[in-house]
Design a protein around this motif. Sequence first.
Motif, PDB file in Angstrom:
ATOM      1  N   GLY A 156       0.792  -1.227   0.000  1.00 22.43           N
ATOM      2  CA  GLY A 156       0.000   0.000   0.000  1.00 22.43           C
ATOM      3  C   GLY A 156       0.817   1.265   0.000  1.00 22.43           C
ATOM      4  O   GLY A 156       0.256   2.362   0.004  1.00 22.43           O
ATOM      5  N   GLY A 157       2.127   1.154  -0.016  1.00 24.75           N
ATOM      6  CA  GLY A 157       2.983   2.338  -0.052  1.00 24.75           C
ATOM      7  C   GLY A 157       3.149   2.861  -1.470  1.00 24.75           C
ATOM      8  O   GLY A 157       3.294   2.084  -2.416  1.00 24.75           O
ATOM      9  N   ASN A 158       3.123   4.177  -1.625  1.00 26.64           N
ATOM     10  CA  ASN A 158       3.218   4.807  -2.936  1.00 26.64           C
ATOM     11  C   ASN A 158       4.339   5.841  -2.951  1.00 26.64           C
ATOM     12  O   ASN A 158       4.604   6.507  -1.954  1.00 26.64           O
ATOM     13  N   ARG A 159       4.981   5.968  -4.115  1.00 22.96           N
ATOM     14  CA  ARG A 159       5.972   7.030  -4.369  1.00 22.96           C
ATOM     15  C   ARG A 159       7.117   7.011  -3.356  1.00 22.96           C
ATOM     16  O   ARG A 159       7.652   8.046  -2.990  1.00 22.96           O
ATOM     17  N   ASN A 160       7.502   5.837  -2.919  1.00 22.69           N
ATOM     18  CA  ASN A 160       8.650   5.714  -2.028  1.00 22.69           C
ATOM     19  C   ASN A 160       9.913   5.439  -2.834  1.00 22.69           C
ATOM     20  O   ASN A 160       9.862   4.882  -3.932  1.00 22.69           O
ATOM     21  N   LEU A 161      11.053   5.817  -2.273  1.00 24.51           N
ATOM     22  CA  LEU A 161      12.352   5.572  -2.899  1.00 24.51           C
ATOM     23  C   LEU A 161      13.175   4.653  -2.003  1.00 24.51           C
ATOM     24  O   LEU A 161      13.352   4.935  -0.810  1.00 24.51           O
ATOM     25  N   PHE A 162      13.692   3.571  -2.597  1.00 26.59           N
ATOM     26  CA  PHE A 162      14.570   2.632  -1.909  1.00 26.59           C
ATOM     27  C   PHE A 162      15.919   2.729  -2.602  1.00 26.59           C
ATOM     28  O   PHE A 162      16.049   2.355  -3.778  1.00 26.59           O
ATOM     29  N   ASP A 163      16.922   3.222  -1.910  1.00 31.90           N
ATOM     30  CA  ASP A 163      18.143   3.645  -2.570  1.00 31.90           C
ATOM     31  C   ASP A 163      19.372   3.185  -1.784  1.00 31.90           C
ATOM     32  O   ASP A 163      19.433   3.346  -0.558  1.00 31.90           O
ATOM     33  N   ARG A 164      20.351   2.608  -2.490  1.00 31.76           N
ATOM     34  CA  ARG A 164      21.643   2.244  -1.903  1.00 31.76           C
ATOM     35  C   ARG A 164      21.481   1.341  -0.683  1.00 31.76           C
ATOM     36  O   ARG A 164      22.121   1.528   0.345  1.00 31.76           O
ATOM     37  N   LEU A 165      20.637   0.359  -0.822  1.00 32.53           N
ATOM     38  CA  LEU A 165      20.435  -0.627   0.233  1.00 32.53           C
ATOM     39  C   LEU A 165      21.161  -1.917  -0.147  1.00 32.53           C
ATOM     40  O   LEU A 165      21.346  -2.224  -1.330  1.00 32.53           O
ATOM     41  N   SER A 166      21.539  -2.683   0.858  1.00 31.53           N
ATOM     42  CA  SER A 166      22.177  -3.970   0.647  1.00 31.53           C
ATOM     43  C   SER A 166      21.473  -4.987   1.534  1.00 31.53           C
ATOM     44  O   SER A 166      21.450  -4.835   2.757  1.00 31.53           O
ATOM     45  N   ILE A 167      20.893  -6.015   0.909  1.00 29.87           N
ATOM     46  CA  ILE A 167      20.073  -6.999   1.615  1.00 29.87           C
ATOM     47  C   ILE A 167      20.677  -8.367   1.345  1.00 29.87           C
ATOM     48  O   ILE A 167      20.643  -8.860   0.218  1.00 29.87           O
ATOM     49  N   HIS A 168      21.241  -8.986   2.370  1.00 30.43           N
ATOM     50  CA  HIS A 168      22.037 -10.168   2.077  1.00 30.43           C
ATOM     51  C   HIS A 168      22.119 -11.131   3.264  1.00 30.43           C
ATOM     52  O   HIS A 168      21.798 -10.790   4.400  1.00 30.43           O
ATOM     53  N   ASP A 169      22.521 -12.359   2.932  1.00 30.29           N
ATOM     54  CA  ASP A 169      22.776 -13.406   3.922  1.00 30.29           C
ATOM     55  C   ASP A 169      21.580 -13.639   4.839  1.00 30.29           C
ATOM     56  O   ASP A 169      21.741 -13.839   6.048  1.00 30.29           O
ATOM     57  N   GLY A 170      20.401 -13.629   4.253  1.00 31.08           N
ATOM     58  CA  GLY A 170      19.191 -13.901   5.014  1.00 31.08           C
ATOM     59  C   GLY A 170      18.376 -15.004   4.375  1.00 31.08           C
ATOM     60  O   GLY A 170      18.792 -15.632   3.392  1.00 31.08           O
ATOM     61  N   MET A 171      17.198 -15.233   4.947  1.00 33.92           N
ATOM     62  CA  MET A 171      16.271 -16.224   4.419  1.00 33.92           C
ATOM     63  C   MET A 171      15.034 -15.566   3.808  1.00 33.92           C
ATOM     64  O   MET A 171      14.062 -16.260   3.509  1.00 33.92           O
ATOM     65  N   GLY A 172      15.072 -14.257   3.634  1.00 37.66           N
ATOM     66  CA  GLY A 172      13.909 -13.554   3.116  1.00 37.66           C
ATOM     67  C   GLY A 172      14.141 -12.992   1.732  1.00 37.66           C
ATOM     68  O   GLY A 172      15.281 -12.761   1.305  1.00 37.66           O
ATOM     69  N   ILE A 173      13.052 -12.764   1.011  1.00 39.39           N
ATOM     70  CA  ILE A 173      13.116 -12.014  -0.241  1.00 39.39           C
ATOM     71  C   ILE A 173      13.652 -10.621   0.074  1.00 39.39           C
ATOM     72  O   ILE A 173      13.311 -10.011   1.083  1.00 39.39           O
ATOM     73  N   GLY A 174      14.484 -10.097  -0.795  1.00 34.97           N
ATOM     74  CA  GLY A 174      15.090  -8.801  -0.516  1.00 34.97           C
ATOM     75  C   GLY A 174      14.088  -7.670  -0.515  1.00 34.97           C
ATOM     76  O   GLY A 174      13.869  -7.009   0.513  1.00 34.97           O
ATOM     77  N   TRP A 175      13.460  -7.406  -1.662  1.00 35.64           N
ATOM     78  CA  TRP A 175      12.476  -6.328  -1.787  1.00 35.64           C
ATOM     79  C   TRP A 175      11.262  -6.924  -2.478  1.00 35.64           C
ATOM     80  O   TRP A 175      11.371  -7.538  -3.541  1.00 35.64           O
ATOM     81  N   TYR A 176      10.061  -6.703  -1.879  1.00 32.78           N
ATOM     82  CA  TYR A 176       8.862  -7.432  -2.302  1.00 32.78           C
ATOM     83  C   TYR A 176       7.684  -6.468  -2.253  1.00 32.78           C
ATOM     84  O   TYR A 176       7.403  -5.860  -1.215  1.00 32.78           O
ATOM     85  N   LEU A 177       6.989  -6.313  -3.370  1.00 34.34           N
ATOM     86  CA  LEU A 177       5.842  -5.404  -3.442  1.00 34.34           C
ATOM     87  C   LEU A 177       4.581  -6.190  -3.764  1.00 34.34           C
ATOM     88  O   LEU A 177       4.565  -7.003  -4.694  1.00 34.34           O
ATOM     89  N   VAL A 178       3.514  -5.930  -2.987  1.00 34.05           N
ATOM     90  CA  VAL A 178       2.223  -6.540  -3.277  1.00 34.05           C
ATOM     91  C   VAL A 178       1.174  -5.492  -3.648  1.00 34.05           C
ATOM     92  O   VAL A 178       0.194  -5.819  -4.323  1.00 34.05           O
ATOM     93  N   SER A 179       1.344  -4.254  -3.205  1.00 37.83           N
ATOM     94  CA  SER A 179       0.423  -3.189  -3.603  1.00 37.83           C
ATOM     95  C   SER A 179       1.111  -1.843  -3.409  1.00 37.83           C
ATOM     96  O   SER A 179       1.957  -1.683  -2.535  1.00 37.83           O
ATOM     97  N   GLY A 180       0.705  -0.892  -4.234  1.00 40.10           N
ATOM     98  CA  GLY A 180       1.318   0.428  -4.211  1.00 40.10           C
ATOM     99  C   GLY A 180       1.781   0.813  -5.603  1.00 40.10           C
ATOM    100  O   GLY A 180       2.007  -0.044  -6.472  1.00 40.10           O
ATOM    101  N   SER A 181       1.920   2.100  -5.830  1.00 42.16           N
ATOM    102  CA  SER A 181       2.279   2.598  -7.155  1.00 42.16           C
ATOM    103  C   SER A 181       3.447   3.569  -7.080  1.00 42.16           C
ATOM    104  O   SER A 181       3.726   4.164  -6.036  1.00 42.16           O
ATOM    105  N   ASP A 182       4.139   3.701  -8.211  1.00 44.02           N
ATOM    106  CA  ASP A 182       5.195   4.705  -8.397  1.00 44.02           C
ATOM    107  C   ASP A 182       6.311   4.591  -7.370  1.00 44.02           C
ATOM    108  O   ASP A 182       6.934   5.592  -6.989  1.00 44.02           O
ATOM    109  N   ASN A 183       6.577   3.386  -6.916  1.00 37.51           N
ATOM    110  CA  ASN A 183       7.737   3.158  -6.064  1.00 37.51           C
ATOM    111  C   ASN A 183       8.970   2.958  -6.940  1.00 37.51           C
ATOM    112  O   ASN A 183       8.893   2.355  -8.012  1.00 37.51           O
ATOM    113  N   ARG A 184      10.100   3.441  -6.447  1.00 35.87           N
ATOM    114  CA  ARG A 184      11.336   3.337  -7.213  1.00 35.87           C
ATOM    115  C   ARG A 184      12.411   2.659  -6.371  1.00 35.87           C
ATOM    116  O   ARG A 184      12.710   3.100  -5.261  1.00 35.87           O
TER     117      ARG A 184
END
Length: 450
Positions: free
Chosen positions: A161-189
């Motif tokens: 449900g989040g819209n127009r958010n920016l995810f920038d210069r992140l590092s997601i590693h050595d875990g058991m989860g999906i890194g970045w996952y969207l189910v609803s929301g628009s214009d996210n970058r």
Amino acid sequence: MSGRIGSGRASARLGVLLAGWIGLTMPVLARDVYVAPNGSDGAAGTLQAPLATLMAAQRQASPGDTVYIRGGIYRPDLSDVVETDAIYAVVNDFTKPHIAYVAYRNEVPVFDFSRVRPSDRRVTAFLVRCDGCVFRGFQVIHVQITMAHRHTQSEAFRVQGGNRNLFDRLSIHDGMGIGWYLVSGSDNRVRNVDAYDNRGLDDGSNGNIDGFGAHPRSAAGTGNVIQGSRAWFNSDDGFDLINAHAAVTIDHCWAFFNGYDQAFRPLGDGNGFKAGGYGANGKPYPQPVPRHTVEFSLAVGNLSSGFYANHQVGGQNWFNNTAIGNRRADFNMLSVLADNRTDVPGYGHVMKNNLGFGARVEVANLGRSRQNTLQANSFQLPIRLDRHDFQSLDAGELDAPRQADGSLPRIRFAHLAAGSAAIDAGVDIGRPFHGKAPDLGAFERGGAAY
């Protein structure tokens, strides 16, 4: 008394009069809030007295504020879970709009979720339900799965449900989860984000853990873009757009060695870019079917296909992509008929300026030319490429550190060498190019070095 407008009591009086005359609202200055590993949620949130958690910072912050995250390791545990339901345990739930959560100066904050191990729940480390927020410059590690031999998953970032958010210069590693996952929301970058070495707990969850997943559940979820991002050694796919009800764009991204662990043991599906599909199970799907775009992207050495249409009803847009040495096929354009059940060679695809090399199969499951728009792809041109067409085929360059501004590293891998027949062999798709015509593949000779 000076005659300047800005002087002393005269200026203040003028401000009051103007506000009264025309209903002006005096501007509110943005505030900086600070978080540190040695902070306290009872503190003032200043640089000298920082808070301990992002949720405390959200409570203090207002739209327009910046939350600065000091370097060091943050170790949330079960006491930090803010919400549970029948499926999920959520550690951070972002709901306030227009707040920036950014690393302080050149420091490196690391959020380690190894202590968040709920019973019979998936973990969401960061649930994003806010609008217009920024998440920049930190690492997320060790997101957990606790349910053995179950078809399940956890997520580092879940946009719901989040819209127009920016995810920038992140590092997601050595875990058991999906890194970045969207189910609803628009214009996210998503920009300049790395997701790597993420795998399931066992055979029940290995097949769910992608680097990036964008699956908008309604046609309103348009405008989501993933740019300049990398996915490697994730146990399932690098980038996955299955069951999306709105079009997603993947631009200038790299996917390599997905489907394997670092010992190259096969784990999950292992496609570089899985762009579409609705399960090929006969169930309803969105009308009209959205057309995803994958462009200027690189797929190398993935367990299955480099670029995969995944039983899409109809086609997608594929522009200037490079695929090298993917195990099953570099490009696999498999479609289904309108029954969403019957597999057929791909139709409705628009493929221009794509380049494949080094796989046993360069293109698979692609229908006849009159069923697709095919222009200037290496598999249809009278050219024969070999290793001398490339400046380098050393895949060790692909996980090199990013540039200072967060952009992809400068590499030579898969860049065309002088004299290659793939130079100027493309068609104009409305993007800048050098020479007489665009080059084939993701890297224009004479353009950016990434």
